[in-house]
Design a protein around this motif. Structure first.
Motif, PDB file in Angstrom:
ATOM      1  N   VAL A   1       0.773  -1.457  -0.081  1.00  0.00           N
ATOM      2  CA  VAL A   1      -0.086   0.000   0.080  1.00  0.00           C
ATOM      3  C   VAL A   1       0.779   1.289  -0.020  1.00  0.00           C
ATOM      4  O   VAL A   1       1.632   1.153   0.777  1.00  0.00           O
ATOM      5  CB  VAL A   1      -1.017   0.086   1.153  1.00  0.00           C
ATOM      6  N   GLN A   2       0.410   2.137  -0.870  1.00  0.00           N
ATOM      7  CA  GLN A   2       1.391   3.420  -1.008  1.00  0.00           C
ATOM      8  C   GLN A   2       0.632   4.552  -0.987  1.00  0.00           C
ATOM      9  O   GLN A   2      -0.183   5.004  -1.659  1.00  0.00           O
ATOM     10  CB  GLN A   2       2.093   3.501  -2.357  1.00  0.00           C
ATOM     11  N   PRO A   3       0.404   5.182   0.558  1.00  0.00           N
ATOM     12  CA  PRO A   3      -0.376   6.230   0.691  1.00  0.00           C
ATOM     13  C   PRO A   3       0.448   7.565  -0.047  1.00  0.00           C
ATOM     14  O   PRO A   3       1.672   7.561  -0.109  1.00  0.00           O
ATOM     15  CB  PRO A   3      -0.198   6.629   2.170  1.00  0.00           C
ATOM     16  N   VAL A   4      -0.451   8.353  -0.706  1.00  0.00           N
ATOM     17  CA  VAL A   4       0.349   9.549  -1.357  1.00  0.00           C
ATOM     18  C   VAL A   4      -0.563  10.846  -0.699  1.00  0.00           C
ATOM     19  O   VAL A   4      -1.859  10.733  -0.750  1.00  0.00           O
ATOM     20  CB  VAL A   4       0.090   9.582  -2.917  1.00  0.00           C
ATOM     21  N   ASP A   5      -0.061  11.916  -0.400  1.00  0.00           N
ATOM     22  CA  ASP A   5      -0.472  12.970   0.210  1.00  0.00           C
ATOM     23  C   ASP A   5      -1.084  13.959  -1.110  1.00  0.00           C
ATOM     24  O   ASP A   5      -0.122  14.646  -1.455  1.00  0.00           O
ATOM     25  CB  ASP A   5       0.411  13.766   0.856  1.00  0.00           C
ATOM     26  N   MET A   6      -2.166  13.577  -1.339  1.00  0.00           N
ATOM     27  CA  MET A   6      -2.839  14.565  -2.452  1.00  0.00           C
ATOM     28  C   MET A   6      -3.526  15.802  -1.789  1.00  0.00           C
ATOM     29  O   MET A   6      -3.590  16.831  -2.853  1.00  0.00           O
ATOM     30  CB  MET A   6      -3.930  13.732  -3.080  1.00  0.00           C
ATOM     31  N   PHE A   7      -3.722  15.807  -0.743  1.00  0.00           N
ATOM     32  CA  PHE A   7      -4.516  16.915  -0.102  1.00  0.00           C
ATOM     33  C   PHE A   7      -3.744  17.379   1.004  1.00  0.00           C
ATOM     34  O   PHE A   7      -4.414  17.361   2.226  1.00  0.00           O
ATOM     35  CB  PHE A   7      -5.954  16.665   0.029  1.00  0.00           C
ATOM     36  N   PRO A   8      -2.585  17.879   1.058  1.00  0.00           N
ATOM     37  CA  PRO A   8      -1.996  18.609   2.323  1.00  0.00           C
ATOM     38  C   PRO A   8      -2.820  19.246   3.083  1.00  0.00           C
ATOM     39  O   PRO A   8      -3.587  20.184   2.512  1.00  0.00           O
ATOM     40  CB  PRO A   8      -0.338  19.102   1.714  1.00  0.00           C
ATOM     41  N   GLN A   9      -2.535  19.460   4.407  1.00  0.00           N
ATOM     42  CA  GLN A   9      -3.445  20.456   5.485  1.00  0.00           C
ATOM     43  C   GLN A   9      -4.815  19.796   5.673  1.00  0.00           C
ATOM     44  O   GLN A   9      -5.318  20.253   6.539  1.00  0.00           O
ATOM     45  CB  GLN A   9      -3.238  21.751   5.013  1.00  0.00           C
ATOM     46  N   THR A  10      -5.314  18.875   4.890  1.00  0.00           N
ATOM     47  CA  THR A  10      -6.556  18.286   4.989  1.00  0.00           C
ATOM     48  C   THR A  10      -6.481  16.871   5.817  1.00  0.00           C
ATOM     49  O   THR A  10      -5.288  16.449   5.559  1.00  0.00           O
ATOM     50  CB  THR A  10      -7.415  18.216   3.554  1.00  0.00           C
ATOM     51  N   GLY A  11      -7.590  16.128   6.233  1.00  0.00           N
ATOM     52  CA  GLY A  11      -7.453  15.020   6.548  1.00  0.00           C
ATOM     53  C   GLY A  11      -7.498  13.964   5.709  1.00  0.00           C
ATOM     54  O   GLY A  11      -7.543  12.757   6.011  1.00  0.00           O
TER      55      GLY A  11
END
Ligand code: SAH
Length: 478
Positions: A455-465
Motif C-alpha cells: 500500500v502506498q499512501p500519497v498525500d494528494m491533499f496536504p493540510q486536510t485530513g
C-alpha cells in the motif's frame, strides 16, 4: 457516574483527557475513563481540558477549552480562516506529523475493517484468524510534497449576498452563510486571481448574487481551473437562470483581467438545493476545454469532468499505479472508474490494450479526445456503470490481465468485485480516496483468492485530513 449507564460523561461537562490518536477529520481521539471522546482542536500526545458537546452510546464529541500539555508537533495554523472555514483540518499539525498520521489511518483501517496483518504493526482488531499464515501487507511511508501549500488547480467558490453586495468565499462550517475570502493557502495563486477578477467584474456590471434563502439572484458559484503546464485557465459561472445581463461586457472584462483564460463556460442551475452544478452547460467564449499535462500526457479537461486537483502529486500517484500494474507491454488492462482517461492513458503506453469505463458521458468524450490527442490507439472507452459494463466486456471475450479501479469515496460496487473475482486478473491495482471502504473491499478480494501486497499512501491533499492510496493486489495461484 452520570448520564447513561456505563458512560462516564454528560453533555456540558468539562473532561480532562489524554489524546491518543487523530481522526481523518482532524479531531483528537481522547480517552476519558475508558470512554472515547473525539476532541475538536486537540492533537495526539496532548493533554487537554475539553467541554463535551454531545454523547452517544460508543463515543462523545468535545471541544478543547484548555491545553494542559501541547504536542511538540503543534504549530499555529498559517491561515487566519482555518477555524471558520473547515476546508482544511490539519493546518495546526506539522507536515511530517500529518504524513505520519495519514499512514496510521490507513494501517488502522486495514487492520480493523480489513482484518489484514500489516508489516511492523502489532495485530490490531479482530482475532487475527484471517491473518494466520500469510505475508503481512507492507504499508509504505506517505509520499508527501516538498512544499505542501498552493497546490490546488481548481477552486469552487459559492457566491452570495453580503451587506455590501456580492461576496464569495466558502460556507461557514456547518451553515449556509457565505464568508468572503480573498486568499486560500492551498489554492494556486492563479485561481485566487481569477476568482477575484470574476467577482470584481460581476460587481462592476451589477450582476446579482444568488440568495439561498429566497432562491433569487443570478450568480451561484464561480468554479475556476488552472492548468499549470500550459498556463490556460477556465472560468465556469454557475447561474440561477439562462440569461446573463451584459454578458458580452462580462466576457470582455474577464478576458481583460484573467491572464491565460482560454474557456469561459456557463452552467445553469435553478434547483433549490446545495448541489453545485445543473444540467445545462454552454461555452460562452473560447474553447469547451482547457489542456493540462501530467507526465508526458496531455489532457483536455471540460467544465464538468473530474480531474485530480493536485497535479504534482497526481503524477506520483499514477506512476505508482502503473508500477503496481507490473506491465510488460503484452497485457490487456481494464481501468474502471476512469474519468477522462488519465490512468488509462498512462497504462496504455505499457500495455497491449486498455479498456476504460466511466459513468459520466462527457468524461468519456474527453477520454477519447485525450487518447487521440496523445496518439494513443490501443485504448477503448465505454460509458456506463463499471459494475454493468465489466460483465458485458466479459461476455464479449475481454480477458484482463490487470484491473485498475479508482472508485469514488463509497468504494467499489459489490457486483463489480464479484465480476473481478470471476475474471480472475493476475493483478488488481486499487486507487482509493477512502481507507475504510478500501479496507472493506480488500477483505472481499482477499476472501476471493487475492492477496494485498503493498500500500502506498500519497498525500494528494496536504493540510486536510484526506488520504489517497495505491494498493498492489496479487492473485493467489493454487
Ligand atoms: N481515475 C480517474 C477518475 C477517478 S474519480 C482519475 O484519476 O482522474 C472516480 C470516477 O468514477 C469519477 O469520474 C466518477 O464519475 C466515476 N464513477 C462513479 N461511479 C461510477 C460507476 N458506478 N461506474 C463507473 N464510473 C463511476
Amino acid at each position: 457516574m452520570s448520564g447513561e449507564r456505563g458512560i462516564p460523561v454528560r453533555t456540558g461537562q468539562v473532561a480532562e483527557c489524554e489524546i491518543v490518536g487523530l481522526t481523518h477529520e482532524g479531531e483528537g481521539v481522547g480517552r476519558y475513563q475508558g470512554f472515547t471522546l473525539f476532541v475538536h482542536g486537540a492533537l495526539p500526545g496532548e493533554r487537554v481540558r475539553a467541554e463535551v458537546v454531545s454523547v452517544g452510546k460508543s463515543f462523545g464529541r468535545a471541544r478543547v477549552t484548555q491545553l494542559l500539555a501541547a504536542s511538540p508537533e503543534r504549530r499555529s495554523a498559517p491561515c487566519p480562516l482555518f477555524e471558520v472555514c473547515g476546508g482544511c483540518q490539519l493546518q495546526h499539525l506539522d507536515y511530517p506529523a500529518q504524513l505520519h498520521w495519514k499512514r496510521r489511518h490507513v494501517v488502522d483501517n486495514l487492520a480493523r475493517i480489513g482484518k489484514l496483518p500489516v508489516a511492523g504493526e502489532e495485530a490490531a482488531g479482530g482475532d487475527g484468524s484471517a491473518a494466520a499464515g500469510r505475508e503481512p501487507v507492507v504499508v509504505h511511508p506517505t509520499i508527501g510534497m516538498e512544499d505542501p501549500w498552493r497546490y490546488r488547480n481548481k477552486a469552487q467558490v459559492p457566491i452570495g449576498r453580503g451587506e455590501a453586495g456580492l461576496i464569495g468565499g466558502f460556507f461557514e462550517e456547518g451553515s449556509h452563510d457565505i464568508v468572503e475570502m480573498e486568499a486560500c493557502l492551498i489554492q494556486q495563486e492563479e485561481n485566487e486571481e481569477t476568482v477575484r477578477a470574476v467577482k470584481e467584474s460581476a460587481r462592476t456590471l451589477g450582476i446579482s448574487a444568488y440568495d439561498r434563502a429566497s432562491g433569487r439572484g443570478l450568480l451561484r458559484h464561480v468554479v475556476v481551473r488552472n492548468a499549470a503546464a500550459t498556463g490556460q485557465r477556465m472560468v465556469v459561472l454557475v447561474t440561477n437562470g439562462r440569461e446573463i445581463p451584459r454578458e458580452m461586457e462580462l466576457i470582455a472584462l474577464i478576458r481583460e483581467r484573467v491572464p491565460g483564460v482560454a474557456s469561459i463556460v456557463q452552467n445553469v442551475n435553478t434547483m433549490r438545493s446545495s448541489v453545485v452544478f445543473g444540467e445545462i452547460t454552454r461555452t460562452m467564449w473560447g474553447e469547451d476545454v482547457i489542456y493540462d499535462e501530467i507526465g508526458d500526457i496531455r489532457f483536455a479537461i471540460s467544465a464538468r469532468s473530474f480531474f485530480q486537483v493536485n497535479p504534482e502529486q497526481t503524477e506520483r500517484l499514477y506512476r505508482t499505479a502503473v508500477e503496481f500494474a507490473g506491465l510488460s507491454g503484452e497485457e490487456t488492462v481494464v481501468d474502471a472508474y476512469c474519468g477522462i482517461g488519465t490512468i488509462t492513458l498512462f497504462l496504455a503506453r505499457h500495455a497491449r490494450r486498455v479498456y476504460g469505463v466511466e459513468i459520466v458521458p462527457e468524461a468519456i468524450e474527453d477520454a477519447r479526445r485525450n487518447a487521440a490527442l496523445n496518439g494513443i490507439g490501443n485504448a477503448e472507452f465505454a460509458v456506463g456503470r463499471a459494475e454493468a459494463v465489466l460483465p458485458r466486456w466479459q461476455k464479449s471475450g475481454v480477458k484482463p490481465d490487470v484491473i485498475v479501479v479508482d472508485p469514488p469515496r463509497k468504494g467499489c460496487d459489490p457486483a463489480l468485485i464479484a465480476t473481478m473475482l470471476e475474471l480472475r486478473p493476475k493483478r488488481i491495482v486499487y486507487v482509493s480516496c477512502n481507507p475504510s471502504t478500501l479496507a472493506r473491499d480488500l477483505r472481499l478480494l482477499e476472501d476471493g483468492g487475492y492477496r494485498t501486497v503493498e500500500v502506498q499512501p500519497v498525500d494528494m491533499f496536504p493540510q486536510t485530513g484526506h488520504v489517497e492510496c495505491v494498493i498492489g493486489i496479487q492473485r493467489i495461484d493454487t
